[in-house]
Design a protein around this motif. Structure first.
Motif, PDB file in Angstrom:
ATOM      1  N   UNK A  48       0.713  -1.142   0.076  1.00 43.06           N
ATOM      2  CA  UNK A  48       0.050  -0.019  -0.007  1.00 43.06           C
ATOM      3  C   UNK A  48       0.900   1.094  -0.026  1.00 43.06           C
ATOM      4  N   UNK A  49       2.066   1.138   0.664  1.00 40.14           N
ATOM      5  CA  UNK A  49       3.026   2.364   0.703  1.00 40.14           C
ATOM      6  C   UNK A  49       3.431   2.629  -0.833  1.00 40.14           C
ATOM      7  N   UNK A  50       3.973   1.396  -1.467  1.00 39.39           N
ATOM      8  CA  UNK A  50       4.144   1.679  -3.035  1.00 39.39           C
ATOM      9  C   UNK A  50       3.019   2.189  -3.716  1.00 39.39           C
ATOM     10  N   UNK A  51       2.045   1.832  -3.619  1.00 37.24           N
ATOM     11  CA  UNK A  51       0.948   2.369  -4.417  1.00 37.24           C
ATOM     12  C   UNK A  51       0.573   3.854  -4.144  1.00 37.24           C
ATOM     13  N   UNK A  52       0.491   3.997  -2.689  1.00 37.62           N
ATOM     14  CA  UNK A  52       0.258   5.470  -2.328  1.00 37.62           C
ATOM     15  C   UNK A  52       1.351   6.323  -2.781  1.00 37.62           C
ATOM     16  N   UNK A  53       2.595   6.049  -2.684  1.00 37.44           N
ATOM     17  CA  UNK A  53       3.760   6.682  -3.090  1.00 37.44           C
ATOM     18  C   UNK A  53       3.976   7.137  -4.376  1.00 37.44           C
ATOM     19  N   UNK A  54       3.372   6.057  -5.103  1.00 41.58           N
ATOM     20  CA  UNK A  54       3.383   6.274  -6.682  1.00 41.58           C
ATOM     21  C   UNK A  54       2.632   7.355  -7.084  1.00 41.58           C
ATOM     22  N   UNK A  55       1.268   7.143  -6.563  1.00 38.07           N
ATOM     23  CA  UNK A  55       0.164   8.185  -6.823  1.00 38.07           C
ATOM     24  C   UNK A  55       0.695   9.540  -6.290  1.00 38.07           C
ATOM     25  N   UNK A  56       1.114   9.499  -5.238  1.00 39.01           N
ATOM     26  CA  UNK A  56       1.522  11.050  -4.546  1.00 39.01           C
ATOM     27  C   UNK A  56       2.693  11.555  -5.132  1.00 39.01           C
ATOM     28  N   UNK A  57       3.582  10.965  -5.211  1.00 38.49           N
ATOM     29  CA  UNK A  57       5.124  11.252  -5.753  1.00 38.49           C
ATOM     30  C   UNK A  57       5.741  10.768  -7.087  1.00 38.49           C
TER      31      UNK A  57
ATOM     32  N   UNK B 193      12.458   4.169  -6.016  1.00 37.89           N
ATOM     33  CA  UNK B 193      13.754   4.365  -5.401  1.00 37.89           C
ATOM     34  C   UNK B 193      13.670   3.798  -3.970  1.00 37.89           C
ATOM     35  N   UNK B 194      12.260   4.100  -3.685  1.00 41.80           N
ATOM     36  CA  UNK B 194      11.894   3.582  -2.154  1.00 41.80           C
ATOM     37  C   UNK B 194      11.815   2.164  -2.040  1.00 41.80           C
ATOM     38  N   UNK B 195      11.434   1.277  -3.337  1.00 37.09           N
ATOM     39  CA  UNK B 195      11.546   0.198  -3.265  1.00 37.09           C
ATOM     40  C   UNK B 195      12.913  -0.369  -3.018  1.00 37.09           C
TER      41      UNK B 195
ATOM     42  N   UNK C  83      10.976   5.400   1.765  1.00 41.90           N
ATOM     43  CA  UNK C  83      10.189   6.444   1.144  1.00 41.90           C
ATOM     44  C   UNK C  83      10.946   7.784   1.457  1.00 41.90           C
ATOM     45  N   UNK C  84      10.937   7.958   2.706  1.00 41.53           N
ATOM     46  CA  UNK C  84      11.750   9.189   3.301  1.00 41.53           C
ATOM     47  C   UNK C  84      13.067   9.571   2.653  1.00 41.53           C
ATOM     48  N   UNK C  85      13.857   8.303   2.470  1.00 39.23           N
ATOM     49  CA  UNK C  85      15.071   8.376   1.968  1.00 39.23           C
ATOM     50  C   UNK C  85      14.984   8.686   0.361  1.00 39.23           C
ATOM     51  N   UNK C  86      14.327   7.927  -0.195  1.00 39.83           N
ATOM     52  CA  UNK C  86      13.935   8.483  -1.572  1.00 39.83           C
ATOM     53  C   UNK C  86      13.635   9.827  -2.024  1.00 39.83           C
ATOM     54  N   UNK C  87      12.788  10.323  -0.960  1.00 39.54           N
ATOM     55  CA  UNK C  87      12.495  11.807  -1.553  1.00 39.54           C
ATOM     56  C   UNK C  87      13.475  12.532  -1.066  1.00 39.54           C
TER      57      UNK C  87
ATOM     58  N   UNK D 193       9.170  17.997   4.057  1.00 40.27           N
ATOM     59  CA  UNK D 193       8.268  17.442   3.159  1.00 40.27           C
ATOM     60  C   UNK D 193       8.471  16.067   2.826  1.00 40.27           C
ATOM     61  N   UNK D 194       9.556  15.525   3.125  1.00 41.12           N
ATOM     62  CA  UNK D 194       9.793  13.772   3.026  1.00 41.12           C
ATOM     63  C   UNK D 194       9.172  13.033   4.338  1.00 41.12           C
ATOM     64  N   UNK D 195       9.351  13.789   5.336  1.00 39.94           N
ATOM     65  CA  UNK D 195       8.687  13.282   6.572  1.00 39.94           C
ATOM     66  C   UNK D 195       7.192  13.224   6.702  1.00 39.94           C
ATOM     67  N   UNK D 196       6.617  14.323   5.933  1.00 40.78           N
ATOM     68  CA  UNK D 196       5.366  14.755   5.926  1.00 40.78           C
ATOM     69  C   UNK D 196       4.613  13.353   5.196  1.00 40.78           C
ATOM     70  N   UNK D 197       5.100  13.369   3.874  1.00 40.44           N
ATOM     71  CA  UNK D 197       4.759  12.391   2.780  1.00 40.44           C
ATOM     72  C   UNK D 197       4.908  11.049   3.185  1.00 40.44           C
ATOM     73  N   UNK D 198       6.006  10.841   3.885  1.00 40.21           N
ATOM     74  CA  UNK D 198       6.351   9.289   4.002  1.00 40.21           C
ATOM     75  C   UNK D 198       5.361   8.746   5.204  1.00 40.21           C
ATOM     76  N   UNK D 199       5.166   9.775   6.248  1.00 42.36           N
ATOM     77  CA  UNK D 199       4.327   9.284   7.247  1.00 42.36           C
ATOM     78  C   UNK D 199       2.768   9.047   6.739  1.00 42.36           C
ATOM     79  N   UNK D 200       2.556   9.637   5.756  1.00 49.67           N
ATOM     80  CA  UNK D 200       0.895   9.347   5.329  1.00 49.67           C
ATOM     81  C   UNK D 200       0.877   8.323   4.205  1.00 49.67           C
TER      82      UNK D 200
END
Length: 171
Positions: free
Chosen positions: A7-16, A23-25, A128-132, A141-148
């Motif tokens: 779900x993190x990968x799907x949501x990250x793809x949609x958001x970022x 990169x996160x994977x 995700x945080x590291x990738x961003x 920005x990275x912390x806020x996005x990765x947290x959600x």
């Protein structure tokens, strides 16, 4: 862990976008390993990514107690277990000694599960945080996005505490 990763990968793809998600994977295994070392050492073995992630509020509240509270609870539990085994050995009470030793083994197993949960819950977020960050986002920005990107246990809303008391994981 599978749900958080997928779900993190799907949501990250949609958001970022797909590039940051890829990169996160690629960061996931290293992030999980770092977080597992961090959990097992009670926060003593950290790295720059975990430190930056935590300093910017990236971790969520489901698996993290305050360090002092957690440390105090662990010391009390281990001391009580140690005292029980010693007292039973001195008195020659083999049955109770066996029970106390079994309880100690059970507690070690529970601690292992807790550590896996703590690392697994935040591995995708840390990756995700590291990738961003590596893609030019600010730590905030990275912390806020990765947290959600998966369930954010710190989000409660006005009636969050009451709703969560009625229905576990309401948020």
């Amino acid at each position: 862990m599978i749900r958080d990763f997928s779900s993190g990968l799907i949501n990250l793809t949609g958001e970022e976008g797909g590039k940051i998600a890829a990169k996160a994977a690629a960061n996931y295994v290293k992030s999980f390993s770092s977080l597992m070392k961090y959990a097992i050492s009670n926060g003593k073995k950290s790295d720059k990514w975990i430190d930056m992630y935590r300093a910017n509020g990236g971790n969520t509240g489901a698996a993290y107690l305050s360090d002092l509270e957690r440390l105090g609870d662990e010391i009390k539990t281990e001391y009580a277990s140690y005292q029980g085994v010693l007292a039973n050995l001195k008195s020659g009470d083999i049955a109770n000694d066996s029970r106390a030793a079994g309880r100690k083994a059970f507690n070690i197993t529970l601690k292992w599960i807790y550590n896996l949960n703590q690392a697994g819950e935040n591995a995708m977020r840390l990756a995700a945080f590291r990738a961003m960050i590596e893609s030019g986002k600010t730590p905030n920005q990275a912390a806020k996005a990765s947290k959600n990107i998966t369930v954010n246990f710190n989000r409660k809303g006005e009636l969050g505490a009451e709703a969560n008391a009625e229905y576990l994981f309401f948020n």
